[in-house]
Design a protein around this motif. Structure first.
Motif, mmCIF file in Angstrom:
data_model
loop_
_atom_site.group_PDB
_atom_site.id
_atom_site.type_symbol
_atom_site.label_atom_id
_atom_site.label_comp_id
_atom_site.label_asym_id
_atom_site.label_seq_id
_atom_site.Cartn_x
_atom_site.Cartn_y
_atom_site.Cartn_z
ATOM 1 N N PHE A 2 0.806 -1.214 0.000
ATOM 2 C CA PHE A 2 0.000 0.000 0.000
ATOM 3 C C PHE A 2 0.843 1.270 0.000
ATOM 4 N N CYS A 3 2.166 1.139 0.003
ATOM 5 C CA CYS A 3 3.042 2.277 0.265
ATOM 6 C C CYS A 3 3.979 2.537 -0.915
ATOM 7 N N ILE A 4 4.214 3.825 -1.204
ATOM 8 C CA ILE A 4 5.166 4.184 -2.266
ATOM 9 C C ILE A 4 6.302 5.043 -1.716
ATOM 10 N N ILE A 5 6.479 5.018 -0.390
ATOM 11 C CA ILE A 5 7.564 5.803 0.214
ATOM 12 C C ILE A 5 8.932 5.429 -0.370
ATOM 13 N N PRO A 6 9.252 4.137 -0.568
ATOM 14 C CA PRO A 6 10.559 3.833 -1.177
ATOM 15 C C PRO A 6 10.724 4.450 -2.564
ATOM 16 N N HIS A 7 9.615 4.614 -3.282
ATOM 17 C CA HIS A 7 9.680 5.283 -4.584
ATOM 18 C C HIS A 7 10.090 6.745 -4.404
ATOM 19 N N PHE A 8 9.582 7.381 -3.356
ATOM 20 C CA PHE A 8 9.909 8.770 -3.090
ATOM 21 C C PHE A 8 11.314 8.922 -2.497
ATOM 22 N N ARG A 9 11.592 8.112 -1.481
ATOM 23 C CA ARG A 9 12.773 8.338 -0.657
ATOM 24 C C ARG A 9 13.866 7.291 -0.798
ATOM 25 N N GLY A 10 13.613 6.259 -1.591
ATOM 26 C CA GLY A 10 14.647 5.271 -1.845
ATOM 27 C C GLY A 10 14.803 4.248 -0.728
ATOM 28 N N ASP A 11 15.839 3.416 -0.866
ATOM 29 C CA ASP A 11 16.138 2.414 0.148
ATOM 30 C C ASP A 11 16.745 3.055 1.386
ATOM 31 N N LEU A 12 16.815 2.260 2.438
ATOM 32 C CA LEU A 12 17.347 2.734 3.715
ATOM 33 C C LEU A 12 18.772 3.253 3.586
ATOM 34 N N VAL A 13 18.987 4.448 4.113
ATOM 35 C CA VAL A 13 20.335 5.023 4.224
ATOM 36 C C VAL A 13 20.470 5.565 5.643
ATOM 37 N N SER A 14 21.272 4.909 6.461
ATOM 38 C CA SER A 14 21.440 5.315 7.854
ATOM 39 C C SER A 14 22.455 6.444 7.977
ATOM 40 N N ARG A 15 22.125 7.417 8.806
ATOM 41 C CA ARG A 15 23.090 8.473 9.093
ATOM 42 C C ARG A 15 24.206 7.916 9.977
ATOM 43 N N PRO A 16 25.435 8.403 9.831
ATOM 44 C CA PRO A 16 26.513 7.964 10.732
ATOM 45 C C PRO A 16 26.134 8.226 12.181
ATOM 46 N N ILE A 17 26.360 7.260 13.021
ATOM 47 C CA ILE A 17 25.892 7.381 14.400
ATOM 48 C C ILE A 17 26.582 8.517 15.140
ATOM 49 N N GLY A 18 27.823 8.809 14.793
ATOM 50 C CA GLY A 18 28.509 9.934 15.425
ATOM 51 C C GLY A 18 27.819 11.247 15.102
ATOM 52 N N ASP A 19 27.360 11.399 13.845
ATOM 53 C CA ASP A 19 26.647 12.614 13.452
ATOM 54 C C ASP A 19 25.319 12.724 14.186
ATOM 55 N N VAL A 20 24.600 11.600 14.286
ATOM 56 C CA VAL A 20 23.306 11.603 14.969
ATOM 57 C C VAL A 20 23.473 12.007 16.432
ATOM 58 N N LEU A 21 24.457 11.415 17.102
ATOM 59 C CA LEU A 21 24.648 11.703 18.519
ATOM 60 C C LEU A 21 25.197 13.105 18.748
ATOM 61 N N ASP A 22 26.020 13.588 17.832
ATOM 62 C CA ASP A 22 26.484 14.977 17.934
ATOM 63 C C ASP A 22 25.298 15.936 17.840
ATOM 64 N N GLU A 23 24.384 15.661 16.906
ATOM 65 C CA GLU A 23 23.209 16.517 16.771
ATOM 66 C C GLU A 23 22.357 16.466 18.030
ATOM 67 N N ALA A 24 22.168 15.271 18.572
ATOM 68 C CA ALA A 24 21.383 15.129 19.793
ATOM 69 C C ALA A 24 22.006 15.919 20.940
ATOM 70 N N GLN A 25 23.320 15.850 21.058
ATOM 71 C CA GLN A 25 23.999 16.575 22.129
ATOM 72 C C GLN A 25 23.847 18.086 21.959
ATOM 73 N N ARG A 26 23.928 18.565 20.716
ATOM 74 C CA ARG A 26 23.741 19.995 20.479
ATOM 75 C C ARG A 26 22.323 20.431 20.836
ATOM 76 N N LEU A 27 21.355 19.582 20.530
ATOM 77 C CA LEU A 27 19.980 19.893 20.874
ATOM 78 C C LEU A 27 19.804 20.023 22.380
ATOM 79 N N VAL A 28 20.384 19.107 23.112
ATOM 80 C CA VAL A 28 20.289 19.152 24.570
ATOM 81 C C VAL A 28 20.970 20.413 25.104
#
Length: 471
Positions: free
Chosen positions: A184-210
């Motif tokens: 029922f979903c066409i999200i992969p058509h829009f956004r493609g296959d899974l691409v994970s952000r580097p975990i260091g970048d994710v956690l750096d962003e989280a720390q800046r938010l805090v």
């Protein structure tokens, strides 16, 4: 969720109004002088699209563009569209038409942008079109039609970037795309296959938010449980130590930041069980948003869903054994092609046994390009709506009973707003912003927005709690 202009805004520099409960004033950033090029911005769709909008706005501000609070004051308008279901497509096309009528110079991006032909057919006068997550392309279109100032005000952009949420909570997008191919979903058509952000970048962003004052981080993606599978759970680094690109490692690290951490879009893979001890031990919030979609094995198979109803009920029971305070949220679709009366009854039995806390239900809507459109057994619209109403009526009774069980208990609540009557409006660990219930605290005009308080629940209905402040 929708972000739109508030042309009557009286609070400079920029007022952005959600279609949900509260107006949000983006006063955490400084507007460049008015002589800089002015860009209007409209964001439609889910929190993942909102995160993309924040990224684009941050880039615009970094290059010296000012953000206009109205169509009239804008040199051009960017619309970040949604194309998930037909109603969202129509909303996006209407927003484009409104912006063209009011301003005349419009750049389109986002999920509906992946179907440029459909946009051009409805609105041939748009300046440019790009798909979702296409930040460089969007900026290229902006530069083409409205060159950047020679003296960008980069120093005025806060390190955490521009946010369209209140200061005290923020969405943290950890990946893009999805590897599932639900019919029922066409999200992969829009956004493609899974691409994970580097975990260091994710956690750096989280720390800046805090560090910027955020009290609640809402983890989002198309499939949060799959985080890291595309990079084979590669080890990254954060704070000088190795951390796996894996949802459990991510949750453990986020739990060290001392704020609420809420997990959304969690497919029930086996390793999700490892998050439950973190919830039990108050490292992350005892809250799981799990998209279950149906309770009939036949319909789940037709949907190509990666789960089985009977095993799901076993998982729910096990999760509650590990963490009795867990809040479970899910969404369901009724009226899917081939859904018989017996299938619907199986779904009703499922929710009765599951006793989920928060539930959304949608009548199936065909989406252009979705494989489900070719399935036999289309359900009449009247039957879809009848089933949706019956489902939501049954779930309302379940939700009301589960909320009623909280009467007399004390809760930690994060204050979101204070209304004109002096009632403070907050959320408990069981309540995600915009989609779940609220906690109403009368005679509490003095409570600061964005701070935690402790309350005692005095009454409940099927959605919200009423409480009094505990001194």
């Amino acid at each position: 969720m929708q972000v739109a202009f508030d042309s009557g805004a009286s609070e400079p520099p920029l007022c952005i109004t959600f279609s949900g409960q509260y107006p949000i004033t983006m006063n955490s950033v400084v507007s460049p002088p008015v002589q800089n090029p002015q860009i209007g911005f409209v964001s439609l769709g889910c929190p993942k699209a909102l995160s993309d909008s924040e990224h684009i706005l941050t880039r615009l501000r970094a290059e010296g563009y000012a953000i206009s609070p109205s169509y009239d004051g804008a040199d051009l308008v960017i619309i970040n569209t949604c194309g998930f279901i037909d109603a969202a497509v129509e909303e996006s096309l209407d927003a484009i038409g409104e912006a063209l009528a009011e301003n005349g110079r419009v750049i389109v991006t986002g999920c509906l942008g992946a179907d440029a032909e459909r946009i051009r057919e409805a609105h041939p006068e748009v300046l440019a079109i790009s798909g979702p997550h296409a930040f460089e392309t969007v900026m290229g279109h902006v530069h083409e039609h409205l060159p950047a100032p020679h003296d960008p005000y980069t120093s005025l952009v806060p390190p955490q970037g521009i946010r369209l949420t209140p200061r005290h909570y923020a969405y943290l997008k950890i990946s893009e795309g999805c590897n599932h191919r639900c019919s029922f979903c066409i999200i992969p058509h829009f956004r493609g296959d899974l691409v994970s952000r580097p975990i260091g970048d994710v956690l750096d962003e989280a720390q800046r938010l805090v560090e910027a004052g955020v009290k609640e981080i809402l983890v989002i993606s198309q499939d949060t449980s799959a985080y890291g599978v595309d990079v084979k759970y590669r080890t990254g680094f954060w704070g000088g130590r190795p951390v796996r690109t894996h949802v459990q490692s991510l949750a453990e690290a986020l739990g060290e930041l001392g704020v609420w951490v809420r997990m959304h879009y969690v497919y029930p893979y086996p390793h999700v069980d490892n998050l439950l001890p973190l919830m039990r031990d108050a490292k992350i919030l005892p809250y799981l948003d799990v998209p279950m979609q149906h309770g009939s094995p036949k319909i789940l198979k037709s949907m190509r869903r990666p789960a089985a109803a009977e095993r799901m009920l076993e998982r729910i029971a096990r999760w509650r054994e590990i963490c009795p305070d867990i809040t479970l949220r899910s969404t369901f679709i009724v009226g899917f092609p081939g859904e018989t009366h017996e299938d619907f009854e199986t779904l009703m039995e499922f929710i009765e046994v599951a006793q989920l806390d928060r539930v959304g239900c949608f009548a199936y809507s065909p989406v252009d390009g979705a494989p489900a459109n070719d399935l036999p057994g289309a359900v009449p619209e009247a039957v879809k709506e009848e089933r949706r109403a019956a489902f939501m009526n049954a779930q309302a009774q379940i939700s009301a009973a589960r909320l009623q069980a909280k009467v007399g208990k004390s809760l930690k609540v994060l204050i979101d707003a204070v209304d004109e009557t002096g009632t403070a409006i907050g959320r408990s660990s069981a309540d995600a912003p915009e989609i779940d219930g609220l906690v109403h605290i009368p005679d509490a005009a003095h409570l600061p927005v964005g701070e935690f308080v402790t309350v005692q629940v005095e009454s409940a209905d099927e959605h919200d709690l009423m409480a009094r402040l505990i001194p």
